[in-house]
Motif scaffolding. Structure first.
Motif, PDB file in Angstrom:
ATOM      1  N   ASN A  37      40.473  53.950  50.813  1.00 41.87           N
ATOM      2  CA  ASN A  37      41.454  53.591  49.501  1.00 41.87           C
ATOM      3  C   ASN A  37      42.492  52.782  50.937  1.00 41.87           C
ATOM      4  O   ASN A  37      43.447  51.907  50.796  1.00 41.87           O
ATOM      5  CB  ASN A  37      42.094  54.913  48.941  1.00 41.87           C
ATOM      6  CG  ASN A  37      40.945  55.065  47.627  1.00 41.87           C
ATOM      7  OD1 ASN A  37      40.577  54.038  47.549  1.00 41.87           O
ATOM      8  ND2 ASN A  37      40.892  56.973  47.600  1.00 41.87           N
ATOM      9  N   ARG A  38      42.445  53.606  51.816  1.00 45.65           N
ATOM     10  CA  ARG A  38      43.528  53.859  52.759  1.00 45.65           C
ATOM     11  C   ARG A  38      43.734  51.570  53.508  1.00 45.65           C
ATOM     12  O   ARG A  38      44.445  51.073  53.868  1.00 45.65           O
ATOM     13  CB  ARG A  38      43.215  54.273  54.294  1.00 45.65           C
ATOM     14  CG  ARG A  38      44.947  54.203  55.093  1.00 45.65           C
ATOM     15  CD  ARG A  38      44.522  54.339  56.108  1.00 45.65           C
ATOM     16  NE  ARG A  38      45.395  56.295  56.120  1.00 45.65           N
ATOM     17  CZ  ARG A  38      44.893  57.305  56.830  1.00 45.65           C
ATOM     18  NH1 ARG A  38      43.903  57.261  57.804  1.00 45.65           N
ATOM     19  NH2 ARG A  38      44.927  58.399  56.433  1.00 45.65           N
ATOM     20  N   TYR A  39      42.706  51.894  53.714  1.00 49.03           N
ATOM     21  CA  TYR A  39      42.060  50.411  53.886  1.00 49.03           C
ATOM     22  C   TYR A  39      42.385  49.257  53.155  1.00 49.03           C
ATOM     23  O   TYR A  39      43.310  47.955  53.250  1.00 49.03           O
ATOM     24  CB  TYR A  39      40.586  49.802  54.506  1.00 49.03           C
ATOM     25  CG  TYR A  39      40.087  48.788  54.365  1.00 49.03           C
ATOM     26  CD1 TYR A  39      40.772  48.249  56.160  1.00 49.03           C
ATOM     27  CD2 TYR A  39      39.828  47.961  53.509  1.00 49.03           C
ATOM     28  CE1 TYR A  39      39.772  46.951  55.923  1.00 49.03           C
ATOM     29  CE2 TYR A  39      39.365  46.618  54.155  1.00 49.03           C
ATOM     30  CZ  TYR A  39      39.730  45.873  55.157  1.00 49.03           C
ATOM     31  OH  TYR A  39      38.869  44.443  54.654  1.00 49.03           O
TER      32      TYR A  39
ATOM     33  N   ARG B 112      44.602  49.860  50.798  1.00 52.67           N
ATOM     34  CA  ARG B 112      45.844  49.448  50.368  1.00 52.67           C
ATOM     35  C   ARG B 112      46.430  49.023  51.650  1.00 52.67           C
ATOM     36  O   ARG B 112      47.354  48.103  51.768  1.00 52.67           O
ATOM     37  CB  ARG B 112      46.697  50.340  50.567  1.00 52.67           C
ATOM     38  CG  ARG B 112      46.363  51.564  49.310  1.00 52.67           C
ATOM     39  CD  ARG B 112      47.336  53.037  49.007  1.00 52.67           C
ATOM     40  NE  ARG B 112      47.208  53.671  49.936  1.00 52.67           N
ATOM     41  CZ  ARG B 112      46.121  54.520  50.399  1.00 52.67           C
ATOM     42  NH1 ARG B 112      45.310  54.701  49.022  1.00 52.67           N
ATOM     43  NH2 ARG B 112      45.767  55.753  51.112  1.00 52.67           N
ATOM     44  N   LEU B 113      46.527  48.698  53.203  1.00 55.77           N
ATOM     45  CA  LEU B 113      47.292  48.479  54.026  1.00 55.77           C
ATOM     46  C   LEU B 113      45.788  46.878  54.063  1.00 55.77           C
ATOM     47  O   LEU B 113      47.200  45.652  54.151  1.00 55.77           O
ATOM     48  CB  LEU B 113      46.454  48.471  55.206  1.00 55.77           C
ATOM     49  CG  LEU B 113      46.402  50.009  55.838  1.00 55.77           C
ATOM     50  CD1 LEU B 113      45.928  50.084  56.851  1.00 55.77           C
ATOM     51  CD2 LEU B 113      48.138  49.862  55.851  1.00 55.77           C
ATOM     52  N   GLN B 114      45.095  46.235  52.860  1.00 57.69           N
ATOM     53  CA  GLN B 114      44.598  45.234  53.004  1.00 57.69           C
ATOM     54  C   GLN B 114      46.093  44.314  52.084  1.00 57.69           C
ATOM     55  O   GLN B 114      45.959  43.490  52.288  1.00 57.69           O
ATOM     56  CB  GLN B 114      43.307  44.963  52.959  1.00 57.69           C
ATOM     57  CG  GLN B 114      42.813  43.605  52.466  1.00 57.69           C
ATOM     58  CD  GLN B 114      42.228  42.607  54.027  1.00 57.69           C
ATOM     59  OE1 GLN B 114      42.133  43.540  54.748  1.00 57.69           O
ATOM     60  NE2 GLN B 114      43.201  41.447  53.576  1.00 57.69           N
TER      61      GLN B 114
ATOM     62  N   ASP C   7      49.529  45.784  51.726  1.00 59.26           N
ATOM     63  CA  ASP C   7      50.279  44.844  51.814  1.00 59.26           C
ATOM     64  C   ASP C   7      50.031  43.830  52.549  1.00 59.26           C
ATOM     65  O   ASP C   7      51.109  43.394  52.957  1.00 59.26           O
ATOM     66  CB  ASP C   7      50.365  46.868  52.549  1.00 59.26           C
ATOM     67  CG  ASP C   7      51.206  47.576  52.090  1.00 59.26           C
ATOM     68  OD1 ASP C   7      51.076  48.192  50.838  1.00 59.26           O
ATOM     69  OD2 ASP C   7      50.398  48.985  52.198  1.00 59.26           O
ATOM     70  N   PHE C   8      49.320  43.803  53.474  1.00 63.85           N
ATOM     71  CA  PHE C   8      48.688  42.864  54.449  1.00 63.85           C
ATOM     72  C   PHE C   8      49.404  41.558  54.044  1.00 63.85           C
ATOM     73  O   PHE C   8      49.965  40.282  54.044  1.00 63.85           O
ATOM     74  CB  PHE C   8      47.662  42.994  55.622  1.00 63.85           C
ATOM     75  CG  PHE C   8      47.636  41.204  56.007  1.00 63.85           C
ATOM     76  CD1 PHE C   8      48.669  41.431  57.243  1.00 63.85           C
ATOM     77  CD2 PHE C   8      46.516  40.872  55.868  1.00 63.85           C
ATOM     78  CE1 PHE C   8      48.318  40.045  58.448  1.00 63.85           C
ATOM     79  CE2 PHE C   8      46.669  39.430  56.908  1.00 63.85           C
ATOM     80  CZ  PHE C   8      47.706  39.363  57.970  1.00 63.85           C
ATOM     81  N   ASP C   9      48.618  40.974  52.371  1.00 62.95           N
ATOM     82  CA  ASP C   9      48.678  39.803  51.505  1.00 62.95           C
ATOM     83  C   ASP C   9      50.076  39.414  51.192  1.00 62.95           C
ATOM     84  O   ASP C   9      50.154  38.866  51.320  1.00 62.95           O
ATOM     85  CB  ASP C   9      47.139  39.769  50.561  1.00 62.95           C
ATOM     86  CG  ASP C   9      46.022  40.234  51.230  1.00 62.95           C
ATOM     87  OD1 ASP C   9      46.314  39.428  52.248  1.00 62.95           O
ATOM     88  OD2 ASP C   9      45.179  40.458  50.822  1.00 62.95           O
TER      89      ASP C   9
ATOM     90  N   SER D  83      52.721  41.050  52.107  1.00 65.37           N
ATOM     91  CA  SER D  83      53.798  40.381  53.264  1.00 65.37           C
ATOM     92  C   SER D  83      53.329  39.600  54.081  1.00 65.37           C
ATOM     93  O   SER D  83      54.027  38.574  54.353  1.00 65.37           O
ATOM     94  CB  SER D  83      53.576  41.128  54.489  1.00 65.37           C
ATOM     95  OG  SER D  83      54.397  41.753  55.794  1.00 65.37           O
TER      96      SER D  83
END
Length: 195
Positions: free
Chosen positions: A62-64, A66-68, A70-72, A74
């Motif tokens: 889930n954290r991965y 969410r980070l992915q 957020d990166f997209d 951004s």
């Protein structure tokens, strides 16, 4: 007699073996009874550990994700910002030039009394047209106002009148030109609106 001794020794060996076997079986039974709950506890602990590890894996997934995301987001935001910066790169200079264009327009409306003033005014008109042409190439256009319906995004009403020659909410007069940069308002037009 030797036969009897051999038989006695064999019987003694069998008795010792049976006693040893009984002792071994007697020891194993309580050990098995003790191992049963221990094995269940170890099995339960192993299942709990597996469940804990699976929960950690799910949390990490889930954290991965969410980070992915957020990166997209951004990256998409940065791309949009760059496109907007490119599209509106001349906005600050255009805002300054708009003031200069107002002065040029006022100067070209002066009545010329002699030839020297007329030639000076024609030179100023050529400069004015060159500046407006260059601004038009960059997407800067004046806002059309007189006779148009009042639009609060494009016009700034500074006066209201009652004029029968114009319909309701129609711009009657323009006091100061407004300008657009592509689809963005650099400066709204200052206008007089019919009630």
């Amino acid at each position: 007699m030797t036969e009897n001794k051999n038989e006695e020794q064999t019987l003694e060996n069998e008795t010792i073996e049976e006693s040893a076997a009984e002792a071994v079986f007697a020891e194993e039974i309580p050990a098995e009874e003790n191992d049963g709950p221990v094995e269940k506890d170890e099995l339960q602990l192993a299942h709990e550990k597996i469940a804990e590890l699976e929960a950690k894996i799910e949390e990490m997934d889930n954290r991965y994700l969410r980070l992915q995301a957020d990166f997209d987001n951004s990256r998409r935001r940065a791309k949009l910002d760059m496109e907007a910066a490119q599209k509106y790169r001349v906005q600050s200079i255009a805002s300054d030039l708009v003031e200069a264009l107002d002065n040029f327009e006022r100067a070209t409306k002066i009545e010329a009394e002699n030839e020297q003033t007329k030639s000076l005014l024609s030179g100023m008109e050529m400069v004015y047209k060159a500046i407006t042409g260059a601004l038009a190439k960059e997407g800067i256009e004046p806002i059309s106002s007189v006779g148009e319906e009042f639009d609060p995004r494009l016009h700034q009403a500074v006066m209201q009148v009652q004029d029968e020659n114009f319909g309701s909410n129609i711009v009657v007069e323009e006091f100061q030109k407004g300008y657009l940069l592509k689809d963005r308002v650099i400066r709204p037009a200052m206008v007089k609106v019919n009630e």
